[in-house]
Write a protein that holds these residues in place. Structure first.
Motif, mmCIF file in Angstrom:
data_model
loop_
_atom_site.group_PDB
_atom_site.id
_atom_site.type_symbol
_atom_site.label_atom_id
_atom_site.label_comp_id
_atom_site.label_asym_id
_atom_site.label_seq_id
_atom_site.Cartn_x
_atom_site.Cartn_y
_atom_site.Cartn_z
ATOM 1 N N THR A 13 0.838 -1.193 0.000
ATOM 2 C CA THR A 13 0.000 0.000 0.000
ATOM 3 C C THR A 13 0.874 1.246 0.000
ATOM 4 N N SER A 14 0.321 2.329 -0.524
ATOM 5 C CA SER A 14 1.060 3.583 -0.589
ATOM 6 C C SER A 14 1.200 4.179 0.807
ATOM 7 N N VAL A 15 2.420 4.598 1.151
ATOM 8 C CA VAL A 15 2.624 5.245 2.449
ATOM 9 C C VAL A 15 2.063 6.659 2.428
ATOM 10 N N GLU A 16 1.693 7.156 1.233
ATOM 11 C CA GLU A 16 1.118 8.498 1.128
ATOM 12 C C GLU A 16 -0.384 8.480 1.374
ATOM 13 N N LYS A 17 -0.964 7.287 1.500
ATOM 14 C CA LYS A 17 -2.400 7.171 1.695
ATOM 15 C C LYS A 17 -2.814 7.885 2.983
ATOM 16 N N GLY A 18 -3.830 8.718 2.868
ATOM 17 C CA GLY A 18 -4.314 9.435 4.040
ATOM 18 C C GLY A 18 -3.580 10.723 4.326
ATOM 19 N N ARG A 19 -2.583 11.064 3.500
ATOM 20 C CA ARG A 19 -1.850 12.310 3.704
ATOM 21 C C ARG A 19 -2.316 13.362 2.708
ATOM 22 N N ASP A 20 -2.014 14.613 3.014
ATOM 23 C CA ASP A 20 -2.325 15.706 2.099
ATOM 24 C C ASP A 20 -1.221 15.738 1.059
ATOM 25 N N PHE A 21 -1.356 14.897 0.037
ATOM 26 C CA PHE A 21 -0.286 14.711 -0.948
ATOM 27 C C PHE A 21 -0.890 14.629 -2.335
ATOM 28 N N GLU A 22 -0.286 15.322 -3.281
ATOM 29 C CA GLU A 22 -0.792 15.303 -4.649
ATOM 30 C C GLU A 22 0.287 14.772 -5.578
ATOM 31 N N ARG A 23 -0.052 13.764 -6.367
ATOM 32 C CA ARG A 23 0.872 13.201 -7.338
ATOM 33 C C ARG A 23 0.170 13.132 -8.686
ATOM 34 N N VAL A 24 0.857 13.594 -9.712
ATOM 35 C CA VAL A 24 0.266 13.606 -11.046
ATOM 36 C C VAL A 24 0.253 12.197 -11.614
ATOM 37 N N ASN A 25 -0.904 11.768 -12.096
ATOM 38 C CA ASN A 25 -1.018 10.499 -12.808
ATOM 39 C C ASN A 25 -0.850 10.805 -14.291
ATOM 40 N N TYR A 26 0.354 10.654 -14.806
ATOM 41 C CA TYR A 26 0.652 11.056 -16.176
ATOM 42 C C TYR A 26 -0.062 10.190 -17.208
ATOM 43 N N LYS A 27 -0.577 9.056 -16.786
ATOM 44 C CA LYS A 27 -1.298 8.196 -17.719
ATOM 45 C C LYS A 27 -2.761 8.591 -17.856
ATOM 46 N N ALA A 28 -3.227 9.506 -17.019
ATOM 47 C CA ALA A 28 -4.639 9.892 -17.071
ATOM 48 C C ALA A 28 -4.795 11.378 -16.760
ATOM 49 N N ILE A 29 -4.025 12.218 -17.450
ATOM 50 C CA ILE A 29 -4.164 13.666 -17.301
ATOM 51 C C ILE A 29 -5.454 14.099 -17.993
ATOM 52 N N THR A 30 -6.300 14.797 -17.281
ATOM 53 C CA THR A 30 -7.575 15.218 -17.856
ATOM 54 C C THR A 30 -7.455 16.590 -18.505
ATOM 55 N N ASP A 31 -8.426 16.904 -19.368
ATOM 56 C CA ASP A 31 -8.559 18.228 -19.988
ATOM 57 C C ASP A 31 -7.362 18.611 -20.853
ATOM 58 N N VAL A 32 -6.768 17.626 -21.538
ATOM 59 C CA VAL A 32 -5.742 17.941 -22.537
ATOM 60 C C VAL A 32 -6.442 18.537 -23.760
ATOM 61 N N VAL A 33 -5.869 19.599 -24.329
ATOM 62 C CA VAL A 33 -6.449 20.273 -25.483
ATOM 63 C C VAL A 33 -5.492 20.170 -26.667
ATOM 64 N N VAL A 34 -6.020 19.754 -27.822
ATOM 65 C CA VAL A 34 -5.243 19.683 -29.063
ATOM 66 C C VAL A 34 -5.961 20.535 -30.107
ATOM 67 N N ILE A 35 -5.217 21.430 -30.762
ATOM 68 C CA ILE A 35 -5.805 22.373 -31.721
ATOM 69 C C ILE A 35 -5.063 22.293 -33.048
ATOM 70 N N LEU A 36 -5.817 22.314 -34.153
ATOM 71 C CA LEU A 36 -5.275 22.476 -35.503
ATOM 72 C C LEU A 36 -5.724 23.848 -36.010
ATOM 73 N N PRO A 37 -4.916 24.891 -35.869
ATOM 74 C CA PRO A 37 -5.364 26.246 -36.233
ATOM 75 C C PRO A 37 -5.747 26.386 -37.704
ATOM 76 N N GLU A 38 -5.078 25.664 -38.601
ATOM 77 C CA GLU A 38 -5.345 25.818 -40.034
ATOM 78 C C GLU A 38 -6.571 25.043 -40.509
ATOM 79 N N ALA A 39 -7.123 24.179 -39.671
ATOM 80 C CA ALA A 39 -8.203 23.284 -40.112
ATOM 81 C C ALA A 39 -9.567 23.884 -39.806
#
Length: 242
Positions: free
Chosen positions: A62-88
């Motif tokens: 188990t994670s020793v960070e469980k129950g602590r005020d700790f934030e870790r980025v889950n790079y496999k599930a980053i939300t709200d990524v935006v991709v734009i094609l300006p010319e399209a």
């Protein structure tokens, strides 16, 4: 027994195929762009620290960070990524029915939004006090006063990148991209797919929350699909000299 094993293997294969995204084949007169998003943790950073947890008949990690005020980025599930094609500008666009942003005690419901110029932006206040929400870019500005439990809307006509904030709570922050080009928004474990693109040169702009943006140049040909893999990471930033 052999038949049962074969059936199980077949079902596993079908399940694996079903989870993979499926895209239509490009048509002879137009092309496609597929942007694969690849989240990568910062160099030298390992996963969460873990320790053995002994049960009556088992030992689990188990994670020793469980129950602590700790934030870790889950790079496999980053939300709200935006991709734009300006010319399209005439290619596949996002929904024109409107975009909603909710603010509650946890903050904004989205960290990044994207929409076409003139699309209606609705902000819903789920808090128990009135809020003054405003957005600003180099080209325009808007402001909404929203009562508790109510919603307010505005149409953002000018293209640009808007920072949305709140007078009463400085911790609230959201980025709004208003573009006349084609766009996509989703998670880092998905792929941004653009179909029916006229042949020509295109710029792929990728924005991930709290990570560096990136730009990629691609040439689209009729009947072809261009695929680019974009790393969502801080590893490409210039290293500080000591």
């Amino acid at each position: 027994m052999r038949w049962a094993l074969t059936a199980l293997l077949s079902m596993a294969t079908l399940a694996g195929c079903a989870s993979a995204p499926s895209y239509p084949d490009p048509q002879p007169g137009s092309g496609q762009i597929l942007v694969n998003l690849n989240g990568q943790a910062r160099e030298g950073v390992k996963g969460p620290a873990r320790e053995d947890e002994h049960g009556e008949y088992s030992i689990t990690r188990t994670s020793v960070e469980k129950g602590r005020d700790f934030e870790r980025v889950n790079y496999k599930a980053i939300t709200d990524v935006v991709v734009i094609l300006p010319e399209a500008s005439m290619a596949k666009r996002g929904p024109a029915s409107g975009v909603e942003l909710v603010v509650d005690e946890a903050g904004f419901s989205r960290s990044q939004l994207v929409m076409s110029p003139g699309t209606e932006l609705t902000i819903r206040n789920a808090r128990d006090a009135s809020l003054s929400i405003f957005g600003f870019s180099d080209a325009d500005f808007f402001e909404l006063t929203i009562k508790p439990g109510a919603s307010a809307s505005t149409r953002v006509a000018a293209a640009g990148t808007y920072e949305i904030a709140c007078d009463e709570d400085e911790s609230l922050a959201c980025t709004l991209f208003v573009t006349g080009g084609a766009y996509w928004t989703g998670r880092s474990d998905e792929g941004a797919f653009f179909d029916a693109l006229p042949p020509g040169e295109y710029t792929v702009e990728v924005y991930a929350p709290r990570l560096p943006s990136s730009t990629h140049k691609l040439t689209v040909a009729g009947g072809k699909r261009q695929t680019v893999t974009v790393d969502l990471t801080v590893n490409d930033l210039p290293k500080a000299k000591r």
